[in-house]
Design an enzyme around this catalytic site. Structure first.
Site, short mmCIF file in Angstrom:
data_model
loop_
_atom_site.label_atom_id
_atom_site.label_comp_id
_atom_site.label_asym_id
_atom_site.label_seq_id
_atom_site.Cartn_x
_atom_site.Cartn_y
_atom_site.Cartn_z
N ASN A 9 33.18 39.04 37.97
CA ASN A 9 32.18 38.44 37.03
C ASN A 9 30.92 37.98 37.71
O ASN A 9 30.90 36.78 38.16
CB ASN A 9 32.58 37.40 36.20
CG ASN A 9 31.69 36.67 35.28
OD1 ASN A 9 30.33 37.24 34.99
ND2 ASN A 9 32.02 35.52 34.64
N TRP A 10 29.62 38.76 37.61
CA TRP A 10 28.65 38.37 38.56
C TRP A 10 27.69 37.22 37.88
O TRP A 10 26.93 36.48 38.32
CB TRP A 10 27.47 39.51 38.66
CG TRP A 10 28.15 40.66 39.42
CD1 TRP A 10 29.35 40.82 40.09
CD2 TRP A 10 27.32 41.64 40.10
NE1 TRP A 10 29.28 41.98 40.80
CE2 TRP A 10 28.23 42.60 40.77
CE3 TRP A 10 26.03 41.77 40.02
CZ2 TRP A 10 27.61 43.69 41.31
CZ3 TRP A 10 25.37 43.24 40.59
CH2 TRP A 10 26.35 44.04 41.22
N LYS A 11 28.01 36.93 36.52
CA LYS A 11 27.34 35.93 36.04
C LYS A 11 25.78 36.25 35.63
O LYS A 11 25.37 37.57 36.21
CB LYS A 11 27.82 34.51 36.18
CG LYS A 11 29.19 34.22 36.39
CD LYS A 11 29.49 32.78 36.59
CE LYS A 11 30.94 32.64 36.52
NZ LYS A 11 31.43 31.35 36.85
N HIS A 98 34.16 33.12 27.70
CA HIS A 98 33.85 32.40 28.95
C HIS A 98 33.58 31.09 28.81
O HIS A 98 32.83 30.60 27.79
CB HIS A 98 33.06 33.02 30.03
CG HIS A 98 33.16 32.50 31.24
ND1 HIS A 98 32.68 31.28 31.50
CD2 HIS A 98 33.64 33.24 32.28
CE1 HIS A 98 32.69 31.14 32.75
NE2 HIS A 98 33.59 32.42 33.38
N GLU A 100 31.56 29.32 29.95
CA GLU A 100 30.19 28.84 30.19
C GLU A 100 29.38 29.26 28.85
O GLU A 100 28.66 28.71 28.36
CB GLU A 100 29.76 29.55 31.19
CG GLU A 100 30.05 29.08 32.50
CD GLU A 100 30.31 29.99 33.69
OE1 GLU A 100 29.56 30.95 33.58
OE2 GLU A 100 30.80 29.60 34.87
N GLU A 170 41.24 30.51 32.89
CA GLU A 170 40.26 29.92 33.89
C GLU A 170 40.10 28.39 33.48
O GLU A 170 39.37 28.12 32.76
CB GLU A 170 39.06 30.81 33.52
CG GLU A 170 38.79 32.30 33.94
CD GLU A 170 37.58 32.63 34.25
OE1 GLU A 170 37.33 33.15 35.36
OE2 GLU A 170 36.67 32.57 33.63
N GLY A 176 33.80 27.55 39.88
CA GLY A 176 32.55 27.23 40.71
C GLY A 176 32.77 25.80 41.53
O GLY A 176 31.74 25.62 42.07
N SER A 216 37.32 29.69 41.30
CA SER A 216 37.47 29.44 42.84
C SER A 216 38.46 30.26 43.46
O SER A 216 38.99 30.05 44.71
CB SER A 216 37.36 28.02 43.12
OG SER A 216 36.40 27.39 42.65
N GLY A 237 34.30 34.92 40.14
CA GLY A 237 32.96 34.62 39.97
C GLY A 237 32.25 34.87 41.40
O GLY A 237 31.89 35.85 41.80
N GLY A 238 32.03 33.77 42.18
CA GLY A 238 31.24 33.52 43.38
C GLY A 238 31.67 34.66 44.35
O GLY A 238 30.97 35.08 45.05
P1 13P Z 1 34.28 31.24 40.34
O1 13P Z 1 35.19 32.39 41.08
O2 13P Z 1 32.86 31.24 40.93
O3 13P Z 1 34.91 29.88 40.40
O4 13P Z 1 34.04 31.61 38.72
C1 13P Z 1 35.13 32.20 38.07
C2 13P Z 1 34.82 32.54 36.66
O5 13P Z 1 34.17 31.71 36.02
C3 13P Z 1 34.90 33.87 36.57
O6 13P Z 1 34.57 34.20 35.17
#
Ligand code: 13P
Length: 254
Positions: A9-11, A98, A100, A170, A176, A216, A237-238
């Site tokens: 997930n590149w966000k 998600h 967010e 999650e 993050g 993470s 994510g990251g």
């Molecule tokens: P991180 O891997 O950056 O913690 O993000 C997880 C995430 O929200 C994937 O959707």
């Protein structure tokens, strides 16, 4: 055997040129290095999905996912993207719910039930996100909270429809933050969620449901997380923004 999936997930990251570089690097690394039984889902910003499609060999183990879509098929919803649009450009998965989106855009369990319906009606697979806040983890019944997210957004589905759903657990406190859930915390929750699904749809549906962990996850902790019996893969994510690291996470799952 249920599907093993690693989704990136590149966000809201990467300009167009950066996106092309990352796509070409990561797809080449996967072709060269990933031989095992794992499906990879790339979820760049929607703007780059058509570009991304050109990098992907049809029939390969790599497919595309969107990060969201609207609950209606079309209409006067300025700025939004619909499930039929995503289907028409070759997208296979849609991340829904998600944390967010829930936190910053006020998405509710009821609205997500509608999004789940339109995504499935268009032949796409939802990657349905659930997870508790740090406050709930420390002071509340976080298991009941996450089960309720699943009940209210997914349990109206028939067993046949539910078979197309991927779950992503999650925990918000792990997203993050660098604070990954321990492999035992992830396993405990995945086990609870699989049991919850079994209570609704029966054991065989539950055993076939792919449940991803997100928060993470990275090249250092992925192998231990993925070694848990109920952790079928990751929503990353990251670590999905770096080709070498993302490929290493995928290799930890194959
Ligand atoms: P991180 O891997 O950056 O913690 O993000 C997880 C995430 O929200 C994937 O959707």
């Amino acid at each position: 055997m249920r599907k093993r999936i690693v989704a990136g997930n590149w966000k809201m990251n990467k300009t167009a040129d950066e996106a092309k570089s990352l796509l070409s690097e990561v797809i080449n690394m996967i072709k060269d290095e990933v031989t095992g039984n794992v499906d990879v889902v790339l979820c760049p910003p929607a703007l780059y999905l058509t570009t991304a499609r050109q990098y992907i060999t049809p029939g390969s183990n790599i497919s595309l996912g969107a990060q969201n879509c609207h609950e209606k098929a079309s209409g006067a919803y300025t700025g939004e993207i619909s499930a039929p649009m995503l289907q028409s450009i070759g997208v296979a998965y849609v991340i829904l719910g998600h944390s967010e989106r829930r936190q910053y855009f006020g998405e509710t369990n009821a609205q997500l039930a509608e999004k789940v319906d339109i995504v499935l009606a268009n032949g796409l697979k939802p990657i349905f996100c659930c997870g508790e806040s740090r406050d709930l983890r420390e002071n509340g019944d976080y298991v009941a909270f996450v089960k309720k997210q699943i009940t209210e957004s997914l349990f109206h589905l028939t067993a046949e429809a539910f078979a197309n759903v991927v779950i992503a657990y999650e925990p918000i406190w792990a997203i993050g933050t660098g604070l990954t859930a321990s492999s035992a915390q992830a396993q405990d929750m995945h086990f609870e969620l699989r049991q919850h699904i079994a209570d609704q749809y029966g054991d065989s549906v539950a055993q076939d449901t792919t449940i991803l962990y997100g928060g993470s996850a990275n090249e250092k902790n992925a192998a231990e997380l993925f070694a848990q019996p109920d952790v079928d893969g990751g929503l990353i994510g990251g670590a999905s923004l770096k080709s070498r690291e993302f490929t290493n996470v995928i290799k930890a799952r194959q």
